[in-house]
Design an enzyme around this catalytic site. Structure first.
Site, PDB file in Angstrom:
ATOM      1  N   ASP A   1       2.347  -4.378  12.837  1.00 27.03           N
ATOM      2  CA  ASP A   1       2.005  -4.473  11.225  1.00 27.03           C
ATOM      3  C   ASP A   1       0.792  -4.520  10.997  1.00 27.03           C
ATOM      4  OD1 ASP A   1       3.160  -3.967   8.795  1.00 27.03           O
ATOM      5  OD2 ASP A   1       3.797  -5.904   8.262  1.00 27.03           O
ATOM      6  N   GLU A   2       0.154  -4.170  10.005  1.00 30.63           N
ATOM      7  CA  GLU A   2      -1.148  -4.188   8.762  1.00 30.63           C
ATOM      8  C   GLU A   2      -1.782  -3.703  10.510  1.00 30.63           C
ATOM      9  OE1 GLU A   2      -1.440  -4.438   5.925  1.00 30.63           O
ATOM     10  OE2 GLU A   2       0.131  -5.184   5.349  1.00 30.63           O
TER      11      GLU A   2
ATOM     12  N   CYS B   1       0.255  10.010 -11.328  1.00 27.38           N
ATOM     13  CA  CYS B   1       1.131  10.869 -11.774  1.00 27.38           C
ATOM     14  C   CYS B   1       2.023  11.321 -10.381  1.00 27.38           C
ATOM     15  CB  CYS B   1       0.297  12.021 -11.696  1.00 27.38           C
ATOM     16  SG  CYS B   1      -0.566  12.659  -9.832  1.00 27.38           S
TER      17      CYS B   1
ATOM     18  N   THR C   1      -0.623   4.435   2.506  1.00 25.63           N
ATOM     19  CA  THR C   1      -1.083   4.171   1.247  1.00 25.63           C
ATOM     20  C   THR C   1      -0.151   2.826   1.247  1.00 25.63           C
ATOM     21  OG1 THR C   1      -2.824   4.125  -0.271  1.00 25.63           O
ATOM     22  CG2 THR C   1      -0.472   5.250  -0.431  1.00 25.63           C
TER      23      THR C   1
ATOM     24  N   TYR D   1      -3.857  -3.645  -5.895  1.00 29.00           N
ATOM     25  CA  TYR D   1      -4.122  -2.898  -5.100  1.00 29.00           C
ATOM     26  C   TYR D   1      -2.891  -1.668  -5.648  1.00 29.00           C
ATOM     27  CZ  TYR D   1      -7.623  -4.641  -2.365  1.00 29.00           C
ATOM     28  OH  TYR D   1      -8.508  -5.621  -1.755  1.00 29.00           O
TER      29      TYR D   1
ATOM     30  N   CYS E   1      -4.012   9.343  -6.562  1.00 29.89           N
ATOM     31  CA  CYS E   1      -4.001  10.366  -5.479  1.00 29.89           C
ATOM     32  C   CYS E   1      -5.237  10.890  -5.375  1.00 29.89           C
ATOM     33  CB  CYS E   1      -3.106  11.915  -6.033  1.00 29.89           C
ATOM     34  SG  CYS E   1      -3.734  12.063  -7.362  1.00 29.89           S
TER      35      CYS E   1
ATOM     36  N   GLN F   1      -4.608  -1.658  10.876  1.00 34.10           N
ATOM     37  CA  GLN F   1      -5.146  -1.072  10.776  1.00 34.10           C
ATOM     38  C   GLN F   1      -6.960  -2.459  10.471  1.00 34.10           C
ATOM     39  OE1 GLN F   1      -3.109  -1.799   8.199  1.00 34.10           O
ATOM     40  NE2 GLN F   1      -4.244  -3.624   6.086  1.00 34.10           N
TER      41      GLN F   1
ATOM     42  N   CYS G   1      -7.011  11.543  -8.934  1.00 38.29           N
ATOM     43  CA  CYS G   1      -6.900   9.704 -10.079  1.00 38.29           C
ATOM     44  C   CYS G   1      -7.393   9.045  -9.702  1.00 38.29           C
ATOM     45  CB  CYS G   1      -4.541   9.537 -10.075  1.00 38.29           C
ATOM     46  SG  CYS G   1      -3.999  10.150 -11.013  1.00 38.29           S
TER      47      CYS G   1
HETATM   48 ZN   LIG Z   1      -2.248  10.959  -9.402  1.00 40.67          ZN
END
Ligand SMILES: [Zn+2]
Length: 194
Positions: A88-89, A149, A10, A179, A183, A91, A186
Protein backbone atom coordinates in the site's frame (compact mmCIF):
# COMPACT_ATOMS: atom_id res chain seq x y z
CA UNK A 1 5.64 -16.51 -14.09
CA UNK A 2 5.27 -14.00 -11.30
CA UNK A 3 5.10 -10.33 -12.26
CA UNK A 4 5.52 -6.92 -10.66
CA UNK A 5 2.40 -4.78 -10.95
CA UNK A 6 2.11 -1.07 -10.33
CA UNK A 7 -1.50 -0.03 -9.82
CA UNK A 8 -1.62 3.70 -9.54
CA UNK A 9 -4.43 6.13 -8.93
CA UNK A 10 -4.94 9.62 -7.58
CA UNK A 11 -6.32 10.41 -4.11
CA UNK A 12 -9.62 8.71 -3.20
CA UNK A 13 -9.48 6.31 -6.13
CA UNK A 14 -10.01 3.32 -3.85
CA UNK A 15 -6.47 1.91 -3.84
CA UNK A 16 -6.63 0.65 -0.25
CA UNK A 17 -10.08 -0.82 -0.89
CA UNK A 18 -8.63 -2.64 -3.91
CA UNK A 19 -5.81 -4.14 -1.78
CA UNK A 20 -8.26 -5.41 0.80
CA UNK A 21 -10.39 -6.89 -1.99
CA UNK A 22 -7.40 -8.64 -3.64
CA UNK A 23 -6.26 -10.03 -0.26
CA UNK A 24 -9.79 -11.28 0.42
CA UNK A 25 -9.99 -13.00 -2.99
CA UNK A 26 -6.74 -14.91 -2.39
CA UNK A 27 -7.56 -15.83 1.19
CA UNK A 28 -11.03 -17.06 0.28
CA UNK A 29 -9.23 -19.76 -1.71
CA UNK A 30 -6.93 -20.58 1.20
CA UNK A 31 -3.99 -18.71 -0.37
CA UNK A 32 -2.18 -16.49 2.15
CA UNK A 33 -0.78 -13.08 1.15
CA UNK A 34 1.60 -10.57 2.74
CA UNK A 35 0.65 -6.89 3.01
CA UNK A 36 3.23 -4.15 3.54
CA UNK A 37 2.78 -0.44 4.21
CA UNK A 38 5.43 2.29 4.58
CA UNK A 39 5.44 3.83 8.07
CA UNK A 40 5.25 7.38 6.80
CA UNK A 41 1.48 6.97 6.62
CA UNK A 42 0.29 7.13 10.20
CA UNK A 43 -3.37 7.77 9.45
CA UNK A 44 -4.26 4.25 10.53
CA UNK A 45 -1.39 3.59 12.88
CA UNK A 46 1.73 2.20 11.26
CA UNK A 47 0.66 -1.37 10.79
CA UNK A 48 -2.66 -1.24 8.97
CA UNK A 49 -4.11 -0.67 5.54
CA UNK A 50 -7.32 1.30 5.86
CA UNK A 51 -10.02 2.77 3.65
CA UNK A 52 -12.29 5.71 4.10
CA UNK A 53 -15.16 3.25 4.10
CA UNK A 54 -13.78 1.92 7.37
CA UNK A 55 -12.26 -1.42 6.36
CA UNK A 56 -8.83 -2.11 7.80
CA UNK A 57 -6.28 -4.89 7.51
CA UNK A 58 -3.10 -5.50 9.47
CA UNK A 59 0.03 -4.78 7.45
CA UNK A 60 3.77 -5.20 7.96
CA UNK A 61 5.43 -1.79 8.42
CA UNK A 62 8.20 -0.80 5.99
CA UNK A 63 10.91 1.52 7.26
CA UNK A 64 13.58 3.37 5.30
CA UNK A 65 16.08 0.59 6.05
CA UNK A 66 13.69 -2.38 5.71
CA UNK A 67 14.90 -4.95 3.20
CA UNK A 68 11.67 -6.15 1.57
CA UNK A 69 13.35 -9.13 -0.09
CA UNK A 70 14.77 -10.38 3.21
CA UNK A 71 11.44 -9.75 4.96
CA UNK A 72 9.51 -11.84 2.42
CA UNK A 73 12.22 -14.53 2.30
CA UNK A 74 12.06 -14.85 6.10
CA UNK A 75 8.26 -15.23 6.01
CA UNK A 76 8.52 -17.90 3.30
CA UNK A 77 11.17 -19.81 5.27
CA UNK A 78 8.98 -19.67 8.36
CA UNK A 79 5.50 -20.32 6.97
CA UNK A 80 5.89 -21.93 3.57
CA UNK A 81 4.07 -20.39 0.67
CA UNK A 82 2.68 -16.91 0.09
CA UNK A 83 0.73 -16.32 -3.09
CA UNK A 84 1.04 -12.58 -3.43
CA UNK A 85 2.82 -9.60 -1.88
CA UNK A 86 0.69 -6.43 -1.66
CA UNK A 87 2.14 -2.98 -0.98
CA UNK A 88 0.00 0.00 0.00
CA UNK A 89 1.13 3.65 -0.45
CA UNK A 90 4.03 2.41 -2.59
CA UNK A 91 4.87 5.97 -3.68
CA UNK A 92 6.75 6.31 -0.36
CA UNK A 93 9.14 3.44 -1.10
CA UNK A 94 12.70 4.28 -2.16
CA UNK A 95 14.53 2.95 -5.21
CA UNK A 96 16.23 0.19 -3.22
CA UNK A 97 12.84 -1.06 -1.99
CA UNK A 98 11.61 -1.29 -5.60
CA UNK A 99 14.70 -3.29 -6.64
CA UNK A 100 13.96 -5.63 -3.72
CA UNK A 101 10.40 -6.05 -5.04
CA UNK A 102 11.81 -7.10 -8.44
CA UNK A 103 13.94 -9.75 -6.67
CA UNK A 104 10.85 -11.09 -4.84
CA UNK A 105 9.24 -11.54 -8.27
CA UNK A 106 12.28 -12.85 -10.15
CA UNK A 107 14.07 -14.93 -7.51
CA UNK A 108 11.26 -16.04 -5.19
CA UNK A 109 8.62 -16.25 -7.97
CA UNK A 110 5.98 -14.46 -5.88
CA UNK A 111 3.81 -11.85 -7.65
CA UNK A 112 3.97 -8.33 -6.20
CA UNK A 113 1.20 -5.74 -6.54
CA UNK A 114 2.24 -2.25 -5.50
CA UNK A 115 -0.50 0.39 -5.14
CA UNK A 116 0.17 4.09 -4.93
CA UNK A 117 -0.07 7.63 -6.19
CA UNK A 118 1.83 8.53 -9.36
CA UNK A 119 2.38 12.27 -9.09
CA UNK A 120 2.36 14.60 -6.12
CA UNK A 121 0.49 17.93 -5.73
CA UNK A 122 3.26 19.67 -7.73
CA UNK A 123 3.01 17.07 -10.51
CA UNK A 124 6.34 15.47 -9.72
CA UNK A 125 6.70 11.70 -9.65
CA UNK A 126 7.23 10.21 -6.20
CA UNK A 127 10.48 8.19 -5.84
CA UNK A 128 8.59 4.91 -5.40
CA UNK A 129 6.29 5.63 -8.34
CA UNK A 130 9.14 6.71 -10.62
CA UNK A 131 10.94 3.44 -10.00
CA UNK A 132 7.78 1.35 -10.26
CA UNK A 133 7.08 2.93 -13.66
CA UNK A 134 10.61 1.91 -14.68
CA UNK A 135 10.69 -1.60 -13.20
CA UNK A 136 7.09 -2.91 -13.23
CA UNK A 137 5.99 -5.60 -15.70
CA UNK A 138 2.42 -4.31 -15.72
CA UNK A 139 1.15 -0.80 -15.07
CA UNK A 140 -2.55 -0.23 -14.47
CA UNK A 141 -4.57 2.84 -13.63
CA UNK A 142 -7.24 2.84 -10.94
CA UNK A 143 -9.59 5.54 -12.14
CA UNK A 144 -11.66 8.10 -10.33
CA UNK A 145 -13.41 11.27 -11.42
CA UNK A 146 -12.50 14.91 -10.89
CA UNK A 147 -13.84 16.58 -7.74
CA UNK A 148 -15.18 19.49 -9.78
CA UNK A 149 -16.31 18.04 -13.12
CA UNK A 150 -16.89 14.64 -14.68
CA UNK A 151 -13.53 14.15 -16.39
CA UNK A 152 -11.04 11.58 -15.17
CA UNK A 153 -8.88 12.80 -12.29
CA UNK A 154 -5.15 12.56 -13.02
CA UNK A 155 -3.80 15.10 -10.53
CA UNK A 156 -4.23 16.17 -6.96
CA UNK A 157 -4.59 19.65 -5.46
CA UNK A 158 -3.31 20.34 -1.96
CA UNK A 159 -5.42 22.77 0.04
CA UNK A 160 -4.15 24.58 3.09
CA UNK A 161 -6.93 26.29 5.05
CA UNK A 162 -9.16 25.90 2.01
CA UNK A 163 -6.70 27.62 -0.39
CA UNK A 164 -5.04 25.62 -3.20
CA UNK A 165 -1.25 25.53 -2.77
CA UNK A 166 1.46 24.35 -5.16
CA UNK A 167 4.47 24.94 -2.96
CA UNK A 168 5.84 23.11 0.06
CA UNK A 169 7.25 19.75 1.07
CA UNK A 170 6.08 16.59 -0.65
CA UNK A 171 5.48 14.86 2.68
CA UNK A 172 2.78 16.42 4.83
CA UNK A 173 0.97 13.35 6.06
CA UNK A 174 -1.41 14.14 8.88
CA UNK A 175 -1.04 17.93 8.61
CA UNK A 176 -3.88 20.40 8.19
CA UNK A 177 -3.67 19.94 4.45
CA UNK A 178 -6.48 18.48 2.49
CA UNK A 179 -6.25 16.89 -0.95
CA UNK A 180 -8.72 16.60 -3.80
CA UNK A 181 -8.44 14.52 -6.98
CA UNK A 182 -8.84 16.69 -10.08
CA UNK A 183 -8.49 16.63 -13.85
CA UNK A 184 -5.72 18.65 -15.52
CA UNK A 185 -8.11 21.39 -16.62
CA UNK A 186 -9.52 21.95 -13.12
CA UNK A 187 -6.00 21.82 -11.63
CA UNK A 188 -4.91 24.67 -13.91
CA UNK A 189 -8.15 26.59 -13.29
CA UNK A 190 -7.65 26.40 -9.53
CA UNK A 191 -4.29 28.19 -9.78
CA UNK A 192 -5.50 30.72 -12.35
CA UNK A 193 -8.20 31.92 -9.96
CA UNK A 194 -5.77 32.20 -7.09
ZN1 LIG B 1 -12.23 18.65 -13.63
Amino acid sequence: MAQLYFKYGTMNSGKSFEIIKVAHNYEEQGKPVLIFTPVIDTRNGTDKVGTRAGFTRPAIPVYEDTNLYDAVKAQLDESGRYYCVLVDEAQWLNKRHIIELTRIVDELDVPVMAFGLKNDFQNQLFEGSYNLLVYADKIEEIKTICWYCDRKATMVIRFKDGIPVNEGEQIQVGGNEDYKPVCRRCYNEAFKRK
